[in-house]
Design a protein around this motif. Structure first.
Motif, PDB file in Angstrom:
ATOM      1  N   PHE A 153       2.054 -23.232  21.598  1.00 37.42           N
ATOM      2  CA  PHE A 153       1.776 -22.274  20.307  1.00 37.42           C
ATOM      3  C   PHE A 153       2.256 -21.061  20.551  1.00 37.42           C
ATOM      4  O   PHE A 153       2.257 -20.516  21.644  1.00 37.42           O
ATOM      5  N   SER A 154       2.633 -20.312  19.315  1.00 34.28           N
ATOM      6  CA  SER A 154       3.439 -19.084  19.375  1.00 34.28           C
ATOM      7  C   SER A 154       3.063 -18.479  18.194  1.00 34.28           C
ATOM      8  O   SER A 154       2.943 -18.961  16.964  1.00 34.28           O
ATOM      9  N   GLY A 155       3.209 -17.100  18.215  1.00 30.68           N
ATOM     10  CA  GLY A 155       3.200 -16.193  16.850  1.00 30.68           C
ATOM     11  C   GLY A 155       4.249 -16.728  15.992  1.00 30.68           C
ATOM     12  O   GLY A 155       3.951 -16.335  14.972  1.00 30.68           O
ATOM     13  N   TRP A 156       5.438 -16.828  16.458  1.00 31.30           N
ATOM     14  CA  TRP A 156       6.558 -17.186  15.878  1.00 31.30           C
ATOM     15  C   TRP A 156       6.525 -18.611  14.892  1.00 31.30           C
ATOM     16  O   TRP A 156       6.769 -18.461  13.620  1.00 31.30           O
ATOM     17  N   ALA A 157       6.059 -19.307  15.578  1.00 27.81           N
ATOM     18  CA  ALA A 157       5.407 -20.808  14.793  1.00 27.81           C
ATOM     19  C   ALA A 157       4.411 -20.353  13.686  1.00 27.81           C
ATOM     20  O   ALA A 157       4.857 -20.815  12.486  1.00 27.81           O
ATOM     21  N   GLY A 158       3.524 -19.530  13.672  1.00 30.35           N
ATOM     22  CA  GLY A 158       2.802 -19.083  12.917  1.00 30.35           C
ATOM     23  C   GLY A 158       3.355 -18.407  11.757  1.00 30.35           C
ATOM     24  O   GLY A 158       3.072 -18.462  10.349  1.00 30.35           O
ATOM     25  N   ALA A 159       4.175 -17.511  11.991  1.00 32.40           N
ATOM     26  CA  ALA A 159       4.851 -16.613  11.074  1.00 32.40           C
ATOM     27  C   ALA A 159       5.964 -17.608  10.248  1.00 32.40           C
ATOM     28  O   ALA A 159       6.115 -17.478   9.250  1.00 32.40           O
ATOM     29  N   VAL A 160       6.661 -18.454  10.833  1.00 33.58           N
ATOM     30  CA  VAL A 160       7.337 -19.557  10.003  1.00 33.58           C
ATOM     31  C   VAL A 160       6.298 -20.506   8.985  1.00 33.58           C
ATOM     32  O   VAL A 160       6.792 -20.468   7.920  1.00 33.58           O
ATOM     33  N   ALA A 161       5.404 -20.776   9.567  1.00 26.92           N
ATOM     34  CA  ALA A 161       4.284 -21.375   8.779  1.00 26.92           C
ATOM     35  C   ALA A 161       3.853 -20.392   7.398  1.00 26.92           C
ATOM     36  O   ALA A 161       3.894 -21.145   6.164  1.00 26.92           O
ATOM     37  N   LEU A 162       3.435 -19.474   7.743  1.00 27.86           N
ATOM     38  CA  LEU A 162       3.171 -18.326   6.580  1.00 27.86           C
ATOM     39  C   LEU A 162       4.427 -18.216   5.658  1.00 27.86           C
ATOM     40  O   LEU A 162       4.033 -17.791   4.654  1.00 27.86           O
ATOM     41  N   ALA A 163       5.559 -18.031   6.482  1.00 30.54           N
ATOM     42  CA  ALA A 163       6.963 -17.979   5.408  1.00 30.54           C
ATOM     43  C   ALA A 163       6.977 -18.889   4.379  1.00 30.54           C
ATOM     44  O   ALA A 163       7.530 -18.715   3.519  1.00 30.54           O
ATOM     45  N   THR A 242       0.615  -8.607  22.050  1.00 30.57           N
ATOM     46  CA  THR A 242       1.435  -8.542  21.007  1.00 30.57           C
ATOM     47  C   THR A 242       2.803  -9.239  21.195  1.00 30.57           C
ATOM     48  O   THR A 242       3.918  -9.345  20.750  1.00 30.57           O
ATOM     49  N   ASP A 243       2.882 -10.411  22.186  1.00 29.66           N
ATOM     50  CA  ASP A 243       3.624 -11.254  22.228  1.00 29.66           C
ATOM     51  C   ASP A 243       3.895 -12.391  21.450  1.00 29.66           C
ATOM     52  O   ASP A 243       3.050 -13.195  21.456  1.00 29.66           O
ATOM     53  N   MET A 244       4.780 -12.559  20.599  1.00 28.16           N
ATOM     54  CA  MET A 244       4.991 -13.239  19.784  1.00 28.16           C
ATOM     55  C   MET A 244       5.472 -14.781  20.073  1.00 28.16           C
ATOM     56  O   MET A 244       5.304 -16.023  19.429  1.00 28.16           O
ATOM     57  N   THR A 245       5.921 -14.900  21.486  1.00 26.45           N
ATOM     58  CA  THR A 245       6.221 -16.097  21.809  1.00 26.45           C
ATOM     59  C   THR A 245       4.925 -16.883  22.597  1.00 26.45           C
ATOM     60  O   THR A 245       5.179 -18.188  22.897  1.00 26.45           O
ATOM     61  N   GLY A 246       3.778 -16.348  22.691  1.00 29.10           N
ATOM     62  CA  GLY A 246       2.423 -17.122  22.820  1.00 29.10           C
ATOM     63  C   GLY A 246       1.501 -17.139  21.810  1.00 29.10           C
ATOM     64  O   GLY A 246       1.498 -16.502  21.003  1.00 29.10           O
ATOM     65  N   PRO A 247       0.367 -17.667  22.202  1.00 32.82           N
ATOM     66  CA  PRO A 247      -0.794 -17.952  21.230  1.00 32.82           C
ATOM     67  C   PRO A 247      -1.163 -16.425  20.815  1.00 32.82           C
ATOM     68  O   PRO A 247      -1.156 -15.399  21.657  1.00 32.82           O
ATOM     69  N   MET A 248      -1.469 -16.019  19.587  1.00 36.94           N
ATOM     70  CA  MET A 248      -1.803 -14.815  19.151  1.00 36.94           C
ATOM     71  C   MET A 248      -3.288 -15.054  18.308  1.00 36.94           C
ATOM     72  O   MET A 248      -3.590 -15.914  17.624  1.00 36.94           O
ATOM     73  N   ALA A 249      -3.978 -14.050  18.585  1.00 40.14           N
ATOM     74  CA  ALA A 249      -5.349 -13.758  18.004  1.00 40.14           C
ATOM     75  C   ALA A 249      -5.295 -13.636  16.518  1.00 40.14           C
ATOM     76  O   ALA A 249      -4.173 -12.911  16.223  1.00 40.14           O
ATOM     77  N   ASN A 250      -5.946 -14.114  15.439  1.00 42.89           N
ATOM     78  CA  ASN A 250      -5.962 -13.793  14.236  1.00 42.89           C
ATOM     79  C   ASN A 250      -7.313 -13.749  13.555  1.00 42.89           C
ATOM     80  O   ASN A 250      -8.016 -14.706  14.070  1.00 42.89           O
ATOM     81  N   LEU A 251      -7.536 -13.182  12.497  1.00 46.86           N
ATOM     82  CA  LEU A 251      -8.899 -13.238  11.821  1.00 46.86           C
ATOM     83  C   LEU A 251      -9.129 -14.587  11.322  1.00 46.86           C
ATOM     84  O   LEU A 251     -10.427 -14.836  11.461  1.00 46.86           O
ATOM     85  N   PRO A 252      -8.442 -15.407  10.512  1.00 42.81           N
ATOM     86  CA  PRO A 252      -8.813 -16.534   9.894  1.00 42.81           C
ATOM     87  C   PRO A 252      -9.482 -17.425  10.937  1.00 42.81           C
ATOM     88  O   PRO A 252     -10.307 -18.192  10.754  1.00 42.81           O
TER      89      PRO A 252
END
Length: 298
Positions: A153-163, A242-252
Motif C-alpha cells: 500500500f502506498s500514498g501514490w496508489a491512493g493519489a492515482v485512484a483519486l486522479a 509524509t512518505d508517499m511510497t508507504g501507507p498514509m493516514a487519511n481522514l475518510p
C-alpha cells in the motif's frame, strides 16, 4: 348581380367561454403538484438539517475537548488527535488533483476544440461517461490490482485512484465550458491570423477560466471524502508520515475505522473528522458557486 352581405358571428364574451369546472380542476391539480413538491422538499431538508445539526453538535465537542490538530491518532482510550490524518488527506487530495486535473483539462480541450465529430472524439467521450459513472470502489480495486497487489500500500496508489475520479469530472466540465464560448470569438481570432494553438490558449481558455476553475474545485471537493479507493490503495497509518511510497493516514479511512470501534475517544475523533470533511466540501462548493456566479453575471 349583387352578392349577399357577409354576416360575422360576434365573438363570445369571456363569461360565455369560461368553464368553471375545467378551471377548478386545473387549479386543484396545480395545488396538488405544488403540495407534493413542497412536501418532498421539506422531507429532504428535515433529514439534511438533522444530519448537519447532529454532525456539528458531535463534531464540535471533539474539536474543543481534544488536541485534534496537534496530536496524531491515538491508541484506544488514550488522548490524541487527527494531525497525521489531516496532513495525509491533504497530500493525497492535492496529489490526485495535480495528476488528474491537467489530464482531464487537456482531454476536455481536445473534445471541444479539435475532435469535431471524429471517431476518436466519440470514443473518448463515451469512455469518459463510463468512467464518470463508475463506482469509486471499482476504481480502487483497479488501482489495487495495478499498483498494490504484489507490492505494498502506498500514498501514490491512493493519489492515482483519486486522479481517476478527478479526470472524468474535469473532462466533462472543460468540454461544456469551452462549448459555451461564442464562435464569434474564434472567428475574430481566425480573421486576425491567429493559429489554432494560440486561439485555444489565449482566447477560449481565457474566456472560460471561471467555469474551468469551478470544475476543478468541484472535482477536488468530490475526492476529499472518498473512502473506498483509499481503503484499497493508501490504507491507513497510525503514525505521522509524509512518505508517499508507504501507507498514509487519511481522514475518510480514519472515520471508517474509528466509527466502527467500541471506544468513546475514537468515536469523538470520528465525529470531528467528519465535521472537518463536511466543512471542507461545503467551503469548496460555496467558492465554486461564487466563481461560477461571477462568470454568469458578466
Amino acid at each position: 348581380m349583387t352578392s349577399a352581405p357577409v354576416t360575422t358571428k360576434p365573438d363570445q364574451s369571456f363569461d360565455a367561454r369560461y368553464d368553471k369546472r375545467l378551471y377548478s380542476k386545473r387549479r386543484l391539480i396545480n395545488k396538488l403538484g405544488l403540495g407534493f413538491a413542497l412536501s418532498a422538499m421539506g422531507f429532504g431538508l428535515f433529514w439534511l438539517m438533522w444530519i448537519l445539526i447532529t454532525l456539528v453538535t458531535e463534531g464540535i465537542q471533539g474539536l474543543v475537548t481534544m488536541p485534534v490538530f496537534v496530536a496524531d491518532t491515538p491508541p484506544p482510550m488514550s488522548e490524541g488527535g487527527l494531525r497525521n490524518a489531516i496532513v495525509g488527506s491533504i497530500m493525497l487530495a492535492f496529489s490526485g488533483l495535480a495528476i488528474g486535473a491537467p489530464i482531464g483539462m487537456m482531454a476536455g480541450i481536445y473534445l471541444a476544440e479539435f475532435s469535431h465529430g471524429s471517431m476518436l472524439g466519440k470514443v473518448t467521450r463515451f469512455l469518459n461517461d463510463i468512467l464518470l459513472s463508475a463506482p469509486s470502489i471499482v476504481i480502487g480495486l483497479f488501482v489495487y490490482a495495478l499498483m498494490v497487489k504484489g507490492q505494498s500500500f502506498s500514498g501514490w496508489a491512493g493519489a492515482v485512484a483519486l486522479a481517476l475520479i478527478v479526470v472524468p469530472v474535469v473532462v466533462r466540465t472543460t468540454e461544456n465550458m469551452l462549448n459555451l464560448v461564442p464562435n464569434t470569438l474564434r472567428e475574430a481570432a481566425y480573421a486576425l491570423g491567429t493559429p489554432k494553438w494560440k486561439l485555444v490558449s489565449t482566447v477560449t481558455l481565457k474566456a472560460a477560466k471561471a467555469g474551468l476553475t469551478t470544475g476543478v474545485l468541484l472535482a477536488f471537493a468530490r475526492i476529499t471524502g472518498e473512502t473506498a479507493p483509499l481503503l484499497f490503495t493508501a490504507l491507513n497509518n497510525q503514525y505521522f508520515s509524509t512518505d508517499m511510497t508507504g501507507p498514509m493516514a487519511n481522514l475518510p479511512n480514519t472515520i471508517y475505522q474509528f466509527a466502527m470501534s467500541p471506544y468513546d475517544n475514537w468515536h469523538a475523533l470520528a465525529w470531528s473528522a467528519a465535521l472537518l470533511i463536511t466543512g471542507t466540501v461545503l467551503t469548496l462548493n460555496i467558492v465554486a458557486r461564487l466563481i461560477g456566479g461571477k462568470d454568469h453575471s458578466r
